[in-house]
Structures are given as structure tokens and as C-alpha cells.
Design a protein around this motif. Sequence first.
Motif: not given
Length: 256
Positions: A157-162, A165-171, A193-198, A200-207
Amino acid sequence: MSMALLTIESLDKTFHSQVRDTHVLDDIHLYIQKGEFVTIIGPSGCGKSTLLKIIAGLDTDYAGVVSLSGEAIEKPSKDKGFIFQEHRLFPWLTVEQNIAAELSLKDPEVRKHVDDFIQLVKLQGFEKSYPKQLSGGMSQRVAIARALLRKPKVLLLDEPFGALDAFTRSHMQEALLEIWQNHQTTMVFVTHDIDEALFLSNRVIVMEAKPGRIKANITIDLPYPRKRSGRSFQELRAKLVGLLEHETPDEEEWQI
């Protein structure tokens, strides 16, 4: 590591042009297990989307090893679903026709699977609707259902919610998390989006960029559902912000 579903070893990628060569990815090593939800974050130009396209088999001009279930990735296949920022639905097809795509809805088995996935992404009542009649979030649900119908080993998924809007993205984040928890499809998700990564994920890769390298590989050991306002969530967020800006990762600091 040999048991990993997705294996990336010594991956290097350079874009060549008449003007100059651009080293995009440098010595990437990444191992993703079946059922994981892994998110890749980093600044623009760090090669996140390029890495996703290589995993998808859309770009095969690189050095190194990229394999799925022990087999080298050489081209796109139904084993690798891909969700773009734009939904890329066929405007002349209905929701159910878009999900079925090249498959025939007259086939009872296909019909059953399409109906099941419409229910999974909660689009009951919109089966006969066309993309122009759907919201951005609903269109992405159709794209996700279409990909999952092919039973991919990994969903990219390549930034599928980018673009939402904020409400729809959260949903949509909540909807995707529910799908992952119920369906156990391996997810590789790219976002800024850092909040989105945290969330959703059980692992985050920082580049980091120029060239793109993995700066940190962080296990997010927070229980689901996650509260964005929670203390542990905010502590992790602050550390990720610092890591993205300038800090060197310290393994002991990530035990939250």
C-alpha cells in the motif's frame, strides 16, 4: 531469517540518466514474516515508493536479492497486491464488477467471493454503484477488496489514504486495521504520517535519504486498539519524530 515470507538482502537501486546517476536505495536488508503489518516511513526522496515497486515486481533493474516465499520476484503477480494513492478503478464498471475485474460474476464461486469481500470492506448496498458515485474512502475500499480477492501473499500500500480528508483517513485506518486483523494478510504500508504508522503497524521501518537507507527497524509493542492520545503512543511518536529529524537510534530506548 530464512523463514521470512518476504526477504530483501543487499538491495541497491540506481536511476540512470544522461545527466547523472542517482543512487536511490543503498544496501537494504529487510525480512518480513507472514501476517506482519510493516510500515515504511521517511522523508521524501528516501526511496519508499521505489522499494515498494521493486517488491511488487514493477521495477526489476536493481542489484541484490528480493524474494517472496523463497522465489525471486521478477514480475508482477497475483501474489503481490498493490494499492496506490489513487484507487485506479475502472470508471465504466460497478463496484462488484471492479472487484471481480477479469473474473466472471456469472461464476457462482466468483460471485460468492465478491459478495464476501463487499461485506468485508462494508460496502453492502453499493454493489451496483459506479466509481463516480463513491467517496474517496469507499473507492479505496473497492481497490482493497479487488486486491484481496486474488488472495495475495502480501498487500503493498503506497500512501493509500494520502488524498483523503482527515476524518475519512482516520476511518479508513480503522477499516484497514480491522481487515488485517480478520484476514491476516501480510501488509507493507508506505506513509509520511507518523501517527498513521504507529496506529496501524506492529513494526515501523524508518528510512533516511540520499541515498535511501534503513535507519531503524522498530517493533511497536502496543496493544490494539491503540489510543492516539495515550501516553505510550505519544512517547513513541516523540521518539520517532526525533529519529526522523536527527537522532541516532538506541535499541534500549524503544522498549515501550
